[in-house]
Design an enzyme around this catalytic site. Sequence first.
Site, PDB file in Angstrom:
ATOM      1  N   SER A  32       0.322   1.699 -12.928  1.00  0.00           N
ATOM      2  CA  SER A  32      -0.184   0.327 -12.864  1.00  0.00           C
ATOM      3  C   SER A  32      -1.683   0.386 -12.674  1.00  0.00           C
ATOM      4  O   SER A  32      -2.215   1.350 -12.093  1.00  0.00           O
ATOM      5  CB  SER A  32       0.452  -0.434 -11.684  1.00  0.00           C
ATOM      6  OG  SER A  32      -0.215  -1.661 -11.445  1.00  0.00           O
ATOM      7  N   TYR A  45       2.650  -0.382  -2.722  1.00  0.00           N
ATOM      8  CA  TYR A  45       2.598  -0.408  -4.184  1.00  0.00           C
ATOM      9  C   TYR A  45       1.324   0.258  -4.692  1.00  0.00           C
ATOM     10  O   TYR A  45       1.366   1.132  -5.560  1.00  0.00           O
ATOM     11  CB  TYR A  45       2.688  -1.850  -4.688  1.00  0.00           C
ATOM     12  CG  TYR A  45       2.755  -1.958  -6.197  1.00  0.00           C
ATOM     13  CD1 TYR A  45       3.950  -1.711  -6.866  1.00  0.00           C
ATOM     14  CD2 TYR A  45       1.637  -2.290  -6.952  1.00  0.00           C
ATOM     15  CE1 TYR A  45       4.030  -1.795  -8.254  1.00  0.00           C
ATOM     16  CE2 TYR A  45       1.703  -2.379  -8.338  1.00  0.00           C
ATOM     17  CZ  TYR A  45       2.902  -2.127  -8.976  1.00  0.00           C
ATOM     18  OH  TYR A  45       2.964  -2.207 -10.348  1.00  0.00           O
TER      19      TYR A  45
END
Length: 227
Positions: A120, A134
């Site tokens: 990501s 995350y």
Amino acid sequence: MIAEGFLAAGARVYINARKAAACDAAAREMACVSLPADVSTLEGIERLVSALQRHESRLDILVNNAGAAWGAPFEEFPESGWDKVADLNLKAPFFLTQRLLPMLRRTRDERPAKVLNIASIDGISMSALETYSYHASKAGLIHLTRRLALRLVRDGIVMSGIAPGAFASEMNRDARDRADEIETLIPAGRIGKPDDMAGAAVYLASRAGDYVVGETLVVDGAATYAR
């Protein structure tokens, strides 16, 4: 998006998800094979590998795409939110690739097997969201991609990664439900389209990507630079 891109390119595709009903429905829609299992645990990984081995003796392409996020203020961030995200985003790609190594090795006589890790842009730059595990797990996955790539290339396996920006999905509901607003933050002026992601994955999985080892391709319309 990636599965549909591979199907369009002529690949035989198996998809995995924790929720069997959702996995089965997606497989019916795309005309591929559903192999539901929870890859956040070693038991689930073993179940998935065993199911795949009933269909195939070798594996040409593995996409480590399962992921989760958790947001909470720093003072309240729970251990459960850390462990759930780290286990799925970082530990699962390592152990699933490890367990599938024999199947990936069997491809090398023709051309390299490929492993794609879906990271990501939050592993590269900071968003305003308090998604601590995350951010950390995706940054870790990018570095793990480099380290594992050094090891796997000796076995004729090429590992690389993709760092997506804003793509509409069940996980990225902002991009799905507030695209007009999110697009104003992206220099390219739009969120990602399915063909953007499919094209990146097919490129890395194809002969064109054979010499791209350990790199993570950013596909974000220059959003990373604008943060």
